[in-house]
Design an enzyme around this catalytic site. Sequence first.
Site, short mmCIF file in Angstrom:
data_model
loop_
_atom_site.label_atom_id
_atom_site.label_comp_id
_atom_site.label_asym_id
_atom_site.label_seq_id
_atom_site.Cartn_x
_atom_site.Cartn_y
_atom_site.Cartn_z
CG HIS A 75 -2.08 -0.93 1.10
ND1 HIS A 75 -3.14 -0.92 1.99
CD2 HIS A 75 -2.36 -1.92 0.21
CE1 HIS A 75 -4.02 -1.84 1.65
NE2 HIS A 75 -3.57 -2.45 0.56
CE1 TYR A 203 -4.79 3.63 8.99
CE2 TYR A 203 -5.24 3.60 11.35
CZ TYR A 203 -4.52 3.14 10.26
OH TYR A 203 -3.55 2.19 10.43
CE LYS A 299 4.94 3.38 13.17
NZ LYS A 299 5.39 2.98 11.83
CE1 TYR A 387 -0.86 3.79 9.54
CE2 TYR A 387 0.48 2.60 7.94
CZ TYR A 387 -0.66 2.68 8.73
OH TYR A 387 -1.60 1.66 8.71
C1 PHB Z 1 -5.14 -4.61 11.04
O1 PHB Z 1 -5.16 -4.87 9.83
O2 PHB Z 1 -5.48 -5.44 11.89
C2 PHB Z 1 -4.68 -3.26 11.47
C3 PHB Z 1 -4.25 -2.37 10.52
C4 PHB Z 1 -3.83 -1.10 10.91
C5 PHB Z 1 -3.83 -0.75 12.24
C6 PHB Z 1 -4.23 -1.68 13.19
C7 PHB Z 1 -4.66 -2.94 12.80
O3 PHB Z 1 -3.43 0.47 12.60
#
Ligand code: PHB
Length: 394
Positions: A75, A203, A299, A387
């Site tokens: 991604h 998000y 993280k 990130y």
């Molecule tokens: C997940 O895919 O479980 C996942 C992805 C991003 C996050 C937390 C969990 O920040």
Amino acid sequence: MTTQRTQVAIIGAGPAGLLLGQLLHQAGIDNVLLEQRTAEYVLGRIRAGVLEQTTVALLERVNAAARLHTEGLVHDGIELAFDQQLHRIDFRALTGRGVTVFGQTEVTRDLMTVRAASGRSTIYEAADVSVHDFDGDHPCVRYRVGDAAHELRCDFIAGCDGFHGITRASVPERSLRIYEQVFPGGWLGVLSHVPPCHAELVYAHHPRGFALCSQRSPTLSRYYIQVPAEEALSSWSDTSFWDELRRRLPPEVADRVTTGPSVEKSIAPLRSFVAEPLRFGRLLLAGDAGHIVPPTGAKGLNLAASDVEYLSHALNEHYAEGSDAALDAYSERCLQRVWRAERFSWWFTSVTHHSPEATEFGRRLQQAELSYLVRSRAASTSLAENYVGLPMDF
Ligand code: PHB
Ligand code: APR
């Protein structure tokens, strides 16, 4: 009681312990892995799945990246959703790097496969594990398999036994400084065999609470919604989960959510935790045994990987060059990276989640920060950089 000897005793066969075991194996350093559960149980735990490039490089180094490269999803950005709109943060354009979405369970499965092929000793269902004399020169680990008692003598003990493990708990309280903060709320997560609703992770900030649209593959999706910390899992049917998720997403995303039965459903706390230092004589903590981050910044696994990269480097220097410089620097080196991730994870959680303690003024500030984030190149670059993760500094 049988007695065995190794150079490094590793407690815990989660991603931290398995990865360390392979890095030491490659360096020709003998090690024994002790895990209290069965391998099936370890693989049954559903965890996150966003890998920084430094973590991918480490998995490549231990030959555990083949499936990651064929099944993982690269991604180049994420979407921030608020005020019913999507705002893309273009990691590739802002940092030149991306992330790989590949479930932690699959990472652990591939590490177990290379571990088994290495021929090194891995003891599952090791009960009553206890660690001794790590403040002296002859540490040892005692454990039981069935009715048989065993003692493992070693030079070093690596505590990779997670937040609830025994290694950190074996350190005298006076030698340990604990820093902890818990965000008011939890993540109710659902795993379902449905196609993802968006090409990248979404998000979402919403007055009803945070939501996250994540994925594992084109046919397996992972979704989270923020719930009160004390929420009972039983109060959420699949239908109520999907309805609430869609309420928190912009219409263009909500309309694309394919619903289905949950194959896993659980609530995780939003804990920030750091233990200092991470070394006590010949005991060295790595991964969740030493620190926890809220999942928002993805993280946890990446910090476990960077810890064991520093640790394997330090142990290799000890055995290959007779120098303890890197061992002496281990704790400080890890903690610099840990606190950077703690700061980012707490900030990203605070800016995207609903805090029951926030004032009206606080909510307006949050709105202002979100709109600044997507309008300022400097602010979105900072988000992107944290990130995707910073390169390892040795
Ligand atoms: C997940 O895919 O479980 C996942 C992805 C991003 C996050 C937390 C969990 O920040
Ligand atoms: N004896 C032996 N093994 C133990 C003991 C014990 N007393 N206590 C715990 N363990 C094992 C657990 O059963 C588990 O398999 O240690 C392992 C720790 O693994 P994790 O909790 O996965 O921790 P870590 O390897 O540091 O991985 C960190 O996991 O929780 C996620 O977000 C976190 O992604 C991060 C990653």
